[in-house]
Design a protein around this motif. Structure first.
Motif, PDB file in Angstrom:
ATOM      1  N   LEU A 226      -7.663  -5.099   3.913  1.00  0.00           N
ATOM      2  CA  LEU A 226      -6.444  -4.708   3.206  1.00  0.00           C
ATOM      3  C   LEU A 226      -6.636  -4.776   1.698  1.00  0.00           C
ATOM      4  CD1 LEU A 226      -3.486  -6.267   5.169  1.00  0.00           C
ATOM      5  CD2 LEU A 226      -3.928  -3.848   4.704  1.00  0.00           C
ATOM      6  N   GLY A 227      -7.236  -5.892   1.246  1.00  0.00           N
ATOM      7  CA  GLY A 227      -7.433  -6.089  -0.186  1.00  0.00           C
ATOM      8  C   GLY A 227      -8.316  -4.998  -0.762  1.00  0.00           C
TER       9      GLY A 227
ATOM     10  N   ILE B  13      -1.891 -11.179   0.258  1.00  0.00           N
ATOM     11  CA  ILE B  13      -3.127 -11.619   0.913  1.00  0.00           C
ATOM     12  C   ILE B  13      -3.355 -13.115   0.688  1.00  0.00           C
ATOM     13  CG2 ILE B  13      -5.654 -11.446   0.761  1.00  0.00           C
ATOM     14  CD1 ILE B  13      -5.312  -8.453   0.467  1.00  0.00           C
TER      15      ILE B  13
ATOM     16  N   VAL C 244      -5.983   3.294   5.175  1.00  0.00           N
ATOM     17  CA  VAL C 244      -6.062   1.827   5.112  1.00  0.00           C
ATOM     18  C   VAL C 244      -5.157   1.216   6.182  1.00  0.00           C
ATOM     19  CG1 VAL C 244      -5.708  -0.210   3.677  1.00  0.00           C
ATOM     20  CG2 VAL C 244      -6.546   1.908   2.657  1.00  0.00           C
TER      21      VAL C 244
ATOM     22  N   VAL D 220      -7.499   2.468  -2.771  1.00  0.00           N
ATOM     23  CA  VAL D 220      -6.403   3.426  -2.845  1.00  0.00           C
ATOM     24  C   VAL D 220      -5.939   3.571  -4.299  1.00  0.00           C
ATOM     25  CG1 VAL D 220      -3.983   3.876  -2.207  1.00  0.00           C
ATOM     26  CG2 VAL D 220      -5.609   3.049  -0.486  1.00  0.00           C
ATOM     27  N   SER D 221      -5.864   2.406  -4.965  1.00  0.00           N
ATOM     28  CA  SER D 221      -5.392   2.428  -6.341  1.00  0.00           C
ATOM     29  C   SER D 221      -6.364   3.209  -7.232  1.00  0.00           C
ATOM     30  CB  SER D 221      -5.194   1.007  -6.866  1.00  0.00           C
ATOM     31  OG  SER D 221      -6.454   0.389  -7.029  1.00  0.00           O
TER      32      SER D 221
ATOM     33  N   THR E 260      -6.685  -1.509  -0.545  1.00  0.00           N
ATOM     34  CA  THR E 260      -5.656  -1.247  -1.550  1.00  0.00           C
ATOM     35  C   THR E 260      -6.296  -0.932  -2.904  1.00  0.00           C
ATOM     36  OG1 THR E 260      -4.398  -2.945  -0.417  1.00  0.00           O
ATOM     37  CG2 THR E 260      -3.478  -2.119  -2.479  1.00  0.00           C
ATOM     38  N   TRP E 261      -7.337  -1.705  -3.182  1.00  0.00           N
ATOM     39  CA  TRP E 261      -8.051  -1.514  -4.437  1.00  0.00           C
ATOM     40  C   TRP E 261      -8.605  -0.079  -4.493  1.00  0.00           C
ATOM     41  CZ3 TRP E 261     -13.720  -1.781  -4.950  1.00  0.00           C
ATOM     42  CH2 TRP E 261     -14.154  -1.734  -6.294  1.00  0.00           C
TER      43      TRP E 261
ATOM     44  N   PRO F  67       0.194   2.488  -4.528  1.00  0.00           N
ATOM     45  CA  PRO F  67      -0.071   1.116  -4.069  1.00  0.00           C
ATOM     46  C   PRO F  67       0.188   0.096  -5.173  1.00  0.00           C
ATOM     47  CG  PRO F  67      -1.933   2.585  -3.637  1.00  0.00           C
ATOM     48  CD  PRO F  67      -0.977   3.360  -4.480  1.00  0.00           C
TER      49      PRO F  67
ATOM     50  N   ILE G 149       0.832  -1.202   0.000  1.00  0.00           N
ATOM     51  CA  ILE G 149       0.000   0.000   0.000  1.00  0.00           C
ATOM     52  C   ILE G 149       0.870   1.257   0.000  1.00  0.00           C
ATOM     53  CG2 ILE G 149      -1.860   1.207   1.174  1.00  0.00           C
ATOM     54  CD1 ILE G 149      -2.588  -1.455   2.489  1.00  0.00           C
TER      55      ILE G 149
ATOM     56  N   ALA H  59      -3.765   6.044   1.517  1.00  0.00           N
ATOM     57  CA  ALA H  59      -3.059   4.848   1.973  1.00  0.00           C
ATOM     58  C   ALA H  59      -2.972   4.796   3.500  1.00  0.00           C
ATOM     59  CB  ALA H  59      -1.662   4.795   1.371  1.00  0.00           C
ATOM     60  N   ALA H  60      -2.703   5.950   4.131  1.00  0.00           N
ATOM     61  CA  ALA H  60      -2.562   5.987   5.594  1.00  0.00           C
ATOM     62  C   ALA H  60      -3.834   5.521   6.282  1.00  0.00           C
ATOM     63  CB  ALA H  60      -2.209   7.395   6.045  1.00  0.00           C
TER      64      ALA H  60
ATOM     65  N   LEU I 144      -0.995  -3.078  -6.316  1.00  0.00           N
ATOM     66  CA  LEU I 144      -2.149  -3.946  -6.136  1.00  0.00           C
ATOM     67  C   LEU I 144      -1.777  -5.427  -6.278  1.00  0.00           C
ATOM     68  CD1 LEU I 144      -5.113  -3.633  -5.464  1.00  0.00           C
ATOM     69  CD2 LEU I 144      -5.629  -3.626  -7.902  1.00  0.00           C
TER      70      LEU I 144
END
Lengths: 604, 612
Positions: free
Chosen positions: B281-282, A81, B298, B288-289, B285-286, A72, A66, B295-296, A74
Motif C-alpha cells: 500500500l505504501g 500505515i 494498487v 500513484v502519486s 501510493t507513492w 492520492p 489512494i 490507483a485501482a 500520501l
C-alpha cells in the motif's frame, strides 16, 4: 485372582453426560483451565480488535488515501500505515500472550485431569479394575486426555476470539446498515439449527472413535505382552489378523467421524457463501432505492466477511469440541465410576499399632448378581496367632483374604480389627497395620532394592540391607550380579518365580504390619530357593498375627490354628493335631497331601 | 521409582528438520498417491474458487450492480445473475473443500493404519530378547501416539498445497498488474521461510522431549495399573500417584514449552503477510502519486494480498507440524528398522510321525548385553517318547535351554535339532505344529475359552476335543460352571480367573494341539499339588505319541521322568535316572535332599517346641 466370573461395579465406557454438562464437569475437574481466564479474555479482545482494525485501516487507506478525491493523499496513507503497523505489533504481542497463557492453563489443567483419573483408577476396587483391559485403561490417562488438549489449547482460544469477533462484526454491521445486518442474521438462523443437529451426531461418531482407540490399543498390547505365547504357538498370523481388524475398525470410525465433521464445516461455508450472495442482491435493491450508496454496500460486504470468518471458525471448533467431549466422557467415565470400597474419609478411625485381634462376624459375601461364596462366617483370631486357612479351590478361602484386607466389603456382617469395623478404619491406618502378600507379587522395572523399598518408601539403604539379612536372604542377594542394585526387568522377568517371592516377602517385612495376610504362592520353586522362601516366611510371620491361605501341608502343620473352609462355610477350626484325626474334610485333605509327599520323597 | 526405558535415538536439531520433514511427507504421498491426488485436486478447486470469489464480486459489481444503481432500476434477472454467479463459485468452493478435507483425512488415516500394521508386524516378528529390552508402555506409545504424530501433518497439508497454488495464481496476477509492486509483496515469502527456520531450530528438540515423555507417561501408567493389586495390598496409592505426577508434570512442562514456541511463531507468521500488504500500500501510493501506477491497480493488489493473509496460515500449520512428524517418524523407524527376526528354512518334518526327538549339540548362548554365556557347550538328547526332567538351581539356565529347544531363541554356537533336523532349517510354522511349550507366565487372549484353547484353528476344533483337553488339564470343572461354558469370554490376562485356572487353560491349549513334543516350563506352578498330580496323570495316559520335556521343581514331577538332566551354571552336569543321579551327582543329591532336610528340620523344631 478371584475365583469367579462375576463383576462388581464396571468402569463406564463413557459417561453419558450431555455436551454442556461434560464441559462443566471437565472445568470442575481441571480448575486450572479457568485460572487467569479474565486477563486472557481481555488480551484476546485486544488481539481481536487489532485483527479487525487492520483490515479496516487498510480499507480506509484505499478509500480515503489512494482513492481520495483529488489524487492520492500520501500523508494520510503513511499515517494509516503507521497506525496499522502499530496495531500489528500490539495484536501479535497480545496474541502471543494469549497463546502462552492458554497453553499453560490447558496443560496444567489436563495434567491435573490425568492425575485425578490415574489416582481414581487405583482407588477403584480390584474387581472394578479388572473389568477393563489394561491398554484401554492406559488410554484413559494418555490419548483420551490428549484429545481434549487439542480443544482446550487451540479451540478454546479460537472460540474466545471468534465470539469476540462475531460480536464486534455484528456491532459494525448494525452501525452500517441495520437492514442488511438483519439479512445476514436471517441467513445464519438455519445454520444454527443445522449445527445443533450435527453436534450429537458428531458426538456419537467421536465417541465411537475413542472406544475404537481403546480396543485397538488392547489388541496391539496382545502382540507385546503375549510375545512368548504367540511365538511358541506360531499364531503370529492369527494375532496379526486380530490386530488388523481393530486397526481397520479404528480407521473406518475415524474417517467416518471426520467426514461428518467436514459436512458440518461445509454447511457453514455454504451459508457463508449464500449470505454474501443474498447481501449483494438485497444491497443492490437498497442501493437502487437510494437507502445506501454503492460504496457502503461494498464496505458492508467487507464486514460480512469479517462476520462469516469467525462463524466458520466456530463451526470448526464445535467439531473439535465434540472430539474433546468424547475424550472427556471417557476420562470422566472412569473418574465418576464409584469406588465401591472407599476410605471412610475424615471420620475414619486411626488405630494404634500393636498386637491385633481379628474378627469375622456373620460374614456373607456374594459377588454382585451371584450366589454367596461365603456364608455366615464367624471367626475370632487372637493376637500373635498363626492361622492357616485351607480348603479346595473355590471354597472361598481367597475371598476371606480379600475381605480381611478390605479389597472387598462383605455383603452382610462385619469384619472387625480390634473391635472396629474395617469400613470405619482410615485407609492409611488399615494399610499400615494389615498387609497382603499376593500369590504373584508384582515387581517393577527397577532394581531389587527399590522393589523392596516399595514396602516402606522412606526406608534407607541400610534398613533394606538389614531386612534382607534378618530374613536370611543376604546370601541370595550376594549371589545376584549386582546385589541389591540388580535390575529385575519388566514385571521382574529377569528373576525366577521363587526369587520374585523372596522380593515380595522382603517388601512385606519392611512394611512391618501387625497383621500379615499371605496368599501362599503355589508355584513350585527349586528346593534351595524353597528353603529360602520358607525361612524368610518364618522370619516374616514371627511375632505377628498372620493369616495364610495355605496350599502346603507344612504351613497347616506349623499353624497355631487351622481353619477349614468348604463350600463357603467354616467347617472345622482347631490345631492340626486335633483335626487330623477327626475324620472330616481336613483329614481327607491331609491324606491326599501325605500321599503326595510320599510319592515325592526322594529318599523313599 | 524410575522407569528404565530404552533410549530412542533423538534427531539432531538443525536445519535438516525441514528437509527431513518434507521427506517424511513425500514418503506419505508416495504411499497414498490416489487419495492425496484427489485431495490436492480439491485444494486447487478451493483455491481457484477463493480467488474467483473476488473476481465474481468484481464482475457482478461492474456488470449488474453499478448499472442498476446508476439507472435506479433493478430487474429480477439482474438479481438472479448476482445470486447465480456467486452460488456457482460457491459450489466449486464447497466441492473443493469436501474433496480436499475428506481425502486428506483418508490419506492420513490410511497412512496411520498402514504404519500400525507394519509396526505390529515387527512386534510379532522381532525376537523375545528385543521385547525384553523395550517396556510395553513404550511400544504401545510407538504404535499409537508416535504414528499419530507422524501423519497428523496430512490434515493441513492439502490446504497448504492449495495455498501454494493460490499464491501462484495471485502471484501471476500481481506480476501482471505491476512487477515491482509484486516483488515488494512477494518479499513476504523469504520472510516466512526465515521465520520458519528459526522456529524449527527451537521446536525440534522440544517436541522430541515431549514425545519421549508421552511414552514415559504411558509406561508408568501401564506398569502401575498392572501392579494394581500390589499397590492396593501395600496401600501405596499415594506413592504411585507421586510417581505418575512426576512424569505427568514433566510432560506438562515440556508441552507448555512446545506451546510457548508455537505461540511465539504463529503471531509472527500471521503478521508477516499483513506487513506485506502495508508495504504494498505504501509503495503503491507513492507510485500513484508519482503517476506511475493507477490507483485501482494498487487497490486490486492490496485486495489480492488481504485475501491471502488468512490461508497463508495453513502453510504455517504445516511447517509447525513438521518437527513433530520427524520425531514421530524417527521413533517409529526405530521399531521398523530393528533387526534380528528369525529366518526360516525350507525343511519340513513328516506329518504325524509319532513322538519327536529333540537334541542339542555343543550349544552356547549368551543373553544380550552380558559377557558370560548362560549356556555353555550343552549337548543333550531327548529320546522320542521319553519324559525328560530338567533339574537345577535357580538361574542355572533351565528356561533358556527349553526356549532353545523350541526355537524361541537361537544359540550363539552349536545346533539345536528336532527329529534330526537343525531347527533353523525348518520352515515357518513347522516347530509350533510339532512342539508346544507351556511357559511359567501364562498369557490369555481376549477371547472365549474355546478361542484360547484352539487359537483360531476352528477347522479342526470340535467341542468334544476342546472338552477333552480341558479335562486332561483339570479345567473342565470350572469351565463348565461358567455362565457361557466354552463361549465365556476370558478377559485379557484372564482377569477373572485365578492363576491356577489360567495355567490349566494354558495347559489345555497345549494338550489340545496333540504336539509331538510337549515342553512344560514350570507350567503347573500355580495349581494345587493335588491338581498338578491329576494333570500329570492325565498327561501320562494321553501322552502316547508325545515326548515330554519338563522343567521340574517338585519331586513328584521328577519321579515321572525316564531321564533326569541336572543343570548347573548353564552346563549339563549329569544325566540319568533319578536313583543314579542321587548316588553319583553331589549337586543333584544336595538339591533334592535340601527339601527333605528342610522338612525334617521343621519337624524337629516342632517336636522341640512341644517338649518345651
Amino acid at each position: 485372582m478371584s475365583e469367579d466370573s462375576f463383576m462388581s461395579s464396571r468402569i463406564e465406557a463413557q459417561s453419558d453426560l450431555g455436551t454442556l454438562a461434560t464441559l462443566r464437569r471437565g472445568l470442575e475437574l481441571s480448575p486450572e483451565l479457568r485460572r487467569g481466564l479474565g486477563l486472557t479474555v481481555v488480551l484476546a479482545v485486544v488481539a481481536t480488535l487489532g485483527r479487525v482494525l487492520i483490515p479496516f485501516v487498510v480499507q480506509q487507506t484505499t478509500d480515503n488515501g489512494i482513492l481520495a478525491d483529488g489524487g492520492p493523499d500520501l500523508g494520510f496513507v503513511l499515517r494509516a500505515i503507521l497506525v496499522a503497523g502499530a496495531a500489528v505489533v500490539v495484536t501479535s504481542l497480545a496474541q502471543y500472550l494469549v497463546n502462552v497463557r492458554l497453553f499453560t492453563a490447558a496443560e496444567s489443567g489436563l495434567a491435573t485431569l490425568r492425575l485425578r483419573a490415574f489416582r481414581h483408577i487405583h482407588d477403584l476396587s480390584v474387581l472394578t479394575q479388572s473389568t477393563e483391559r489394561r491398554g484401554s485403561l492406559v488410554s484413559r490417562v494418555t490419548s483420551d486426555v490428549d484429545t481434549i488438549s487439542m480443544f482446550v489449547q487451540f479451540g478454546g482460544l479460537m472460540l474466545l476470539i471468534s465470539t469476540a469477533q462475531i460480536m464486534l462484526a455484528t456491532l459494525l454491521m448494525l452501525f452500517y446498515s441495520p437492514v442488511l445486518a438483519l439479512v445476514v442474521y436471517l441467513c445464519f438462523v438455519p445454520l444454527v439449527f443445522l449445527v445443533r443437529r450435527f453436534q450429537p451426531m458428531l458426538g456419537r461418531a467421536y465417541g465411537a472413535v475413542r472406544t475404537r482407540v481403546g480396543d485397538m490399543l488392547g489388541a496391539i498390547s496382545e502382540s507385546i505382552v503375549g510375545a512368548l505365547t504367540i511365538r511358541a504357538y506360531g499364531v503370529e498370523d492369527r494375532t496379526a489378523a486380530r490386530i488388523d481388524r481393530a486397526i481397520e475398525e479404528h480407521r473406518r470410525s475415524a474417517i467416518r467421524a471426520q467426514v461428518r465433521s467436514v459436512m458440518a464445516f461445509v454447511s457453514g461455508q455454504g451459508f457463508a457463501g449464500i449470505t454474501t450472495a443474498v447481501v449483494l442482491a438485497a444491497g443492490t435493491v437498497l442501493a437502487v432505492r437510494g437507502d445506501i450508496t454503492l460504496g457502503q454496500l461494498l464496505a458492508f460486504l467487507f464486514l460480512v466477511n469479517l462476520f462469516t470468518q469467525p462463524v466458520l471458525m466456530a463451526t470448526e471448533i464445535l467439531n473439535e469440541l465434540q472430539n474433546a467431549v468424547a475424550g472427556w466422557r471417557r476420562v470422566i467415565g472412569v473418574i465418576d465410576t464409584p469406588a465401591d470400597v472407599s476410605d471412610p474419609g475424615v471420620g475414619g478411625v486411626h488405630q494404634q499399632r500393636g498386637p491385633i485381634t481379628v474378627q469375622f462376624e456373620d460374614v456373607t459375601y456374594a459377588y454382585p448378581g451371584g450366589e454367596p461364596v461365603l456364608r455366615d462366617v464367624d471367626l475370632r483370631i487372637a493376637p500373635h496367632t498363626r492361622v492357616a486357612i485351607v480348603g479346595e479351590t473355590g471354597s472361598g478361602k481367597t475371598t476371606m483374604a480379600k475381605l480381611l484386607t478390605r479389597l472387598m466389603d462383605p455383603t452382610e456382617g462385619r469384619v472387625l480389627l480390634d473391635g472396629v469395623d474395617l469400613r470405619r478404619l482410615a485407609f492409611d491406618s488399615l494399610r499400615s497395620r494389615v498387609v497382603l502378600v499376593p500369590q504373584e507379587g508384582f515387581l517393577f522395572d527397577d532394581d531389587v532394592a527399590s522393589n523392596i523399598r516399595f514396602g516402606r518408601p522412606g526406608a534407607s539403604d541400610d534398613e533394606i540391607a538389614l531386612a534382607v539379612t534378618e530374613l536370611g536372604l543376604d546370601s541370595w542377594v550376594d549371589g545376584l550380579p549386582h546385589g541389591l542394585a540388580t535390575h529385575v526387568g519388566q514385571r521382574g522377568e529377569s528373576l525366577s518365580a521363587g526369587e520374585r517371592q523372596l522380593v515380595a516377602i522382603a517388601r512385606a517385612y519392611l512394611a512391618d504390619p501387625d497383621l500379615l495376610v499371605l496368599d501362599e504362592a503355589t508355584s513350585a520353586v527349586d528346593p534351595s530357593t524353597e528353603v529360602r522362601v520358607q525361612r524368610a516366611l518364618e522370619g516374616l510371620t514371627r511375632g505377628r498375627t498372620s493369616v495364610a491361605i495355605a496350599h502346603r501341608l507344612s504351613t497347616a502343620e506349623a499353624a497355631d490354628l487351622v481353619v477349614v473352609v468348604d463350600r463357603g462355610r467354616i467347617v472345622e477350626v482347631g490345631h492340626h493335631r486335633e483335626l487330623v484325626g477327626r475324620g472330616g474334610v481336613y483329614t481327607r485333605m491331609h491324606e491326599s497331601w501325605t500321599a503326595q509327599q510320599r510319592s515325592g520323597d526322594p529318599l523313599g | 521409582m524410575s522407569v528404565a526405558s530404552q533410549p530412542v535415538p533423538r534427531p539432531t536439531a538443525n536445519r535438516a528438520v525441514l528437509r527431513r520433514g518434507l521427506k517424511v511427507v513425500w514418503s506419505g504421498i508416495k504411499d497414498q498417491p490416489r487419495p492425496f491426488a484427489v485431495a490436492v485436486l480439491g485444494a486447487m478447486l478451493w483455491a481457484a474458487a477463493t480467488v474467483g470469489t473476488a473476481g465474481a464480486i468484481g464482475w457482478v459489481t461492474d456488470h449488474v450492480i453499478e448499472p442498476a444503481v446508476t439507472s435506479r432500476v433493478v430487474t429480477a434477472a439482474g438479481l438472479w445473475t448476482i445470486l447465480g454467479v456467486l452460488l456457482a463459485v460457491l459450489v466449486v468452493n464447497v466441492v473443493g473443500v469436501i474433496l480436499r478435507r475428506v481425502y486428506a483425512t483418508v490419506a492420513g488415516f490410511n497412512l496411520q493404519a498402514g504404519y500400525r500394521r507394519r509396526v505390529t508386524r515387527q512386534y510379532l516378528r522381532l525376537p523375545l530378547s528385543w521385547h525384553h529390552a523395550h517396556p510395553s508402555g513404550q511400544l504401545l506409545s510407538n504404535a499409537h501416539a508416535d504414528i499419530e504424530a507422524t501423519w497428523q501433518v496430512f490434515n493441513p497439508l492439502p490446504m497448504a498445497i492449495g495455498v501454494i497454488f493460490m499464491l501462484l495464481i495471485a502471484g501471476v496476477m500481481m506480476v501482471v498488474v505491476d512487477p515491482f509492486l509484486a516483488f515488494i509483496g512477494l518479499l513476504v515469502f523469504p520472510g516466512l521461510f526465515a521465520a520458519n527456520l528459526v522456529f524449527q531450530q527451537f521446536m525440534a528438540p522440544r517436541i522430541t522431549r515431549a514425545q519421549q515423555l508421552r511414552a514415559e507417561v504411558a509406561e508408568v501408567a501401564h506398569e502401575s495399573f498392572e501392579a494394581g493389586l500390589v499397590v492396593k495390598a501395600m496401600g501405596r496409592e499415594d506413592e504411585e500417584t507421586e510417581r505418575f505426577r512426576g512424569s505427568t508434570h514433566e510432560l506438562r512442562d515440556a508441552l507448555i514449552l512446545v506451546g510457548r514456541t508455537r505461540g511465539t511463531f504463529e503471531p509472527v507468521i500471521e503478521a508477516i503477510p499483513t506487513l506485506g500488504t502495508l508495504a504494498v500500500l505504501g509503495v503503491g501510493t507513492w507510485q500513484v502519486s508519482r503517476g506511475e501506477l493507477d490507483a485501482a491497480q494498487v487497490v486490486q493488489m492490496a485486495y489480492l494480498f488481504s485475501l491471502l493473509a488468512f490461508p497463508v496460515r495453513a502453510l504455517g500449520w504445516v511447517l509447525a507440524e513438521l518437527p513433530r512428524s520427524v520425531v514421530g517418524h524417527d521413533r517409529v523407524q526405530h521399531v521398523l528398522r530393528s533387526e534380528g527376526a528369525m529366518e526360516h528354512g525350507p525343511a519340513r518334518l513328516p506329518a504325524g510321525g509319532g513322538p519327536a526327538r529333540s537334541a542339542m549339540s555343543h550349544v552356547t548362548y549368551t543373553h544380550a548385553g552380558e559377557q558370560e554365556p548362560a549356556i555353555h557347550e550343552v549337548s543333550l538328547e531327548v529320546e522320542a517318547g521319553s519324559t525328560t526332567a530338567l533339574v537345577g538351581p535357580t538361574g542355572s539356565g533351565k528356561s533358556t535351554l527349553v526356549n532353545l529347544a523350541v526355537r524361541l531363541i537361537d544359540p550363539g554356537t552349536g545346533t539345536v535339532l528336532l527329529d534330526g533336523t537343525d531347527v533353523r532349517e525348518l520352515a515357518r510354522g513347522v516347530i509350533p505344529a510339532t512342539a508346544t511349550v507351556v511357559a511359567q507366565q501364562t498369557f490369555m487372549f481376549d477371547d472365549t475359552v474355546r478361542g484360547n484353547v484352539t487359537l483360531g484353528e476352528d477347522d479342526r476344533s470340535t467341542d468334544a476335543s476342546v472338552w477333552e483337553a480341558l479335562r486332561i488339564a483339570q479345567a473342565d470343572g470350572f469351565v463348565r460352571a461358567m455362565s457361557d461354558g466354552l463361549d465365556t469370554v476370558i478377559g485379557e490376562r484372564g482377569g477373572n480367573l485365578s492363576g491356577g485356572q489360567r495355567q490349566r487353560i494354558a495347559l489345555a491349549r497345549a494338550i489340545w494341539r496333540q504336539p509331538r513334543l510337549l515342553v512344560l516350563d514350570d507350567a503347573t506352578s500355580a495349581v494345587d499339588p493335588s491338581v498338578e498330580q491329576a494333570v500329570l496323570a492325565g498327561l501320562r495316559e494321553a501322552r502316547t505319541g508325545m515326548t515330554v520335556l519338563v522343567v521340574a521343581y517338585r519331586m513328584a514331577t521328577i519321579m515321572l521322568a525316564d531321564q533326569v538332566v541336572y543343570v548347573e551354571h548353564g552346563r549339563v552336569v549329569d544325566r540319568g535316572s533319578h536313583e543314579d543321579l542321587v548316588d553319583r551327582c553331589g549337586g543333584y543329591a544336595d538339591l533334592v535332599h535340601a527339601y527333605a532336610r528342610e522338612a525334617a528340620e521343621r519337624a524337629a523344631v516342632e517336636r522341640a517346641e512341644e517338649d518345651a
